[in-house]
Design an enzyme around this catalytic site. Structure first.
Site, short mmCIF file in Angstrom:
data_model
loop_
_atom_site.label_atom_id
_atom_site.label_comp_id
_atom_site.label_asym_id
_atom_site.label_seq_id
_atom_site.Cartn_x
_atom_site.Cartn_y
_atom_site.Cartn_z
N ASP A 44 56.00 33.42 -5.39
CA ASP A 44 54.72 33.11 -4.76
C ASP A 44 53.82 32.54 -5.85
O ASP A 44 54.10 32.70 -7.04
CB ASP A 44 54.11 34.39 -4.17
CG ASP A 44 52.81 34.14 -3.44
OD1 ASP A 44 52.69 33.07 -2.80
OD2 ASP A 44 51.91 34.98 -3.54
N ASP B 131 49.69 32.04 -5.87
CA ASP B 131 48.41 32.70 -6.12
C ASP B 131 48.59 34.22 -6.19
O ASP B 131 49.15 34.83 -5.29
CB ASP B 131 47.42 32.35 -5.02
CG ASP B 131 47.24 30.84 -4.88
OD1 ASP B 131 47.42 30.13 -5.89
OD2 ASP B 131 46.94 30.37 -3.76
N TYR C 256 40.52 31.32 -1.42
CA TYR C 256 41.23 30.11 -1.05
C TYR C 256 41.00 29.05 -2.13
O TYR C 256 39.92 28.46 -2.22
CB TYR C 256 40.74 29.59 0.31
CG TYR C 256 41.12 30.49 1.45
CD1 TYR C 256 42.46 30.68 1.80
CD2 TYR C 256 40.14 31.16 2.19
CE1 TYR C 256 42.82 31.50 2.86
CE2 TYR C 256 40.49 31.98 3.25
CZ TYR C 256 41.83 32.16 3.57
OH TYR C 256 42.18 32.98 4.61
N ASN D 49 52.11 29.88 0.75
CA ASN D 49 51.28 29.58 1.92
C ASN D 49 49.95 29.03 1.44
O ASN D 49 49.29 29.66 0.60
CB ASN D 49 51.02 30.84 2.75
CG ASN D 49 52.26 31.37 3.44
OD1 ASN D 49 53.32 30.74 3.43
ND2 ASN D 49 52.14 32.56 4.03
N GLN D 50 49.55 27.89 1.97
CA GLN D 50 48.27 27.30 1.59
C GLN D 50 47.48 26.92 2.86
O GLN D 50 47.29 25.75 3.19
CB GLN D 50 48.51 26.07 0.71
CG GLN D 50 49.13 26.38 -0.65
CD GLN D 50 48.23 27.28 -1.50
OE1 GLN D 50 47.02 27.06 -1.60
NE2 GLN D 50 48.82 28.29 -2.12
N HIS E 28 50.02 25.26 7.12
CA HIS E 28 49.70 25.61 8.51
C HIS E 28 48.98 26.94 8.67
O HIS E 28 48.95 27.77 7.76
CB HIS E 28 50.99 25.63 9.34
CG HIS E 28 51.79 24.38 9.23
ND1 HIS E 28 53.07 24.35 8.71
CD2 HIS E 28 51.47 23.10 9.53
CE1 HIS E 28 53.52 23.11 8.72
NE2 HIS E 28 52.58 22.33 9.20
N CYS F 166 54.68 27.73 12.79
CA CYS F 166 55.70 26.95 12.09
C CYS F 166 56.81 27.86 11.56
O CYS F 166 56.70 29.09 11.62
CB CYS F 166 55.07 26.19 10.93
SG CYS F 166 54.38 27.29 9.67
N CYS G 297 57.77 27.51 8.35
CA CYS G 297 57.64 27.54 6.90
C CYS G 297 56.67 28.61 6.39
O CYS G 297 56.80 29.08 5.25
CB CYS G 297 57.24 26.18 6.35
SG CYS G 297 55.79 25.43 7.11
N ASP H 120 53.40 39.17 -4.29
CA ASP H 120 52.41 40.24 -4.37
C ASP H 120 51.93 40.70 -3.00
O ASP H 120 50.99 41.49 -2.90
CB ASP H 120 51.21 39.81 -5.23
CG ASP H 120 50.47 38.61 -4.65
OD1 ASP H 120 51.11 37.80 -3.94
OD2 ASP H 120 49.27 38.46 -4.92
#
Length: 275
Positions: free
Chosen positions: A8, A10, A19, A51-52, A91, A111, A113, A140
């Protein structure tokens, strides 16, 4: 095929600051660069899967995320490490918020992903020739551990104490295989596992299994179409242990001829004749 360490981003490599929408916000966690440098020397692929959802929230666009990833990569390289690939999910499944920018509705989908789904890991495996066995997932959050488990990775949860109060009450708890203080601690753990060897004692005449052992050694007796010893070797390989030492005597050449140096089975085999 190569094995991989999935990371991962962040909160694992760089400090989590809500964010993140700009590369100016990137700051590596202490020891993270050193950790990736250690992992890079193992010959495993180092892959970031993150994930963003800020893209779906309208806080930045996909090009911004790529620039952020580039900054992370530059900082890691400056520490002697290497990241083979970045994959990100832009997403978010929620569509009911009234403040969603119209141009971001295309990102508001369910999604395959977004972790804990495994679309990013599957794509990385196709792109980079990653084996389905012997991989690690370091994260984390529970979503990282769940994704790793679904993909067949051994999972490592880092910064567990900092995250223990952030889990949602209805969130499914998936037990990680290991818990480490941070990425550097996790890297040392993986290095130790990769250097681990298994000693298999394959001696004895197997007199209680006569007449089966009159023509073959006991460890070569087939179960479900494979010798018992082959099942043991496969189990070790799946756990990431690729150095196997086999000690034996009775009809030992039979075992040596079948397994050879182990390369056909994805491991390295050494033999010790105790006869």
């Amino acid at each position: 095929m190569k094995q991989a360490v999935f990371l991962d981003r962040d909160g694992v490599i760089n400090k989590e600051k809500g964010y993140i929408a700009s590369s100016d916000e990137i700051e590596l966690i202490k020891g993270a660069g050193e950790a990736i440098a250690l992992l890079s020397k193992l010959g495993m692929k180092i892959v970031v899967v993150t994930n963003q959802p800020q893209v779906a929230r309208g806080l930045c666009d996909e090009e911004d995320v790529k620039e952020i990833n580039k900054k992370v990569e530059e900082l890691v390289v400056s520490c002697g490490g290497k990241i083979d690939a970045f994959y990100f999910c832009p997403h978010h499944p929620e569509r009911h918020h009234p403040d969603i920018p119209k141009d971001r509705m295309k990102y508001r989908i369910k999604c395959k992903c977004r972790k804990p789904n495994i679309g990013m890991l599957e794509q990385a495996a196709r792109d980079l020739g990653i084996s389905p066995e012997g991989n690690f997932m370091i994260g984390d959050h529970q979503r990282d551990i769940q994704a790793g488990k679904k993909f067949g990775c051994r999972t490592i949860l880092v910064h567990a104490e900092q995250k223990k109060d952030s889990k949602k009450e209805d969130e499914k708890e998936e037990e990680p295989d290991f818990v480490c203080e941070d990425l550097l601690d996790a890297a040392h753990l993986i290095v130790s596992v990769q250097k681990m060897a298994t000693l298999i004692l394959a001696g004895g005449e197997g007199r209680r299994l006569r007449p089966l052992t009159e023509t073959m050694p006991k460890p070569m007796v087939p179960i479900v179409g494979k010798p018992v010893l082959e099942h043991l070797i496969e189990l070790n390989r799946k756990e990431g242990i690729k150095r196997i030492i086999i000690s034996g005597s009775y009809m030992f050449d039979y075992i040596k001829e079948y397994f050879g140096d182990g390369s056909r089975f994805g491991v390295s085999i050494e033999y010790v004749d105790d006869g």
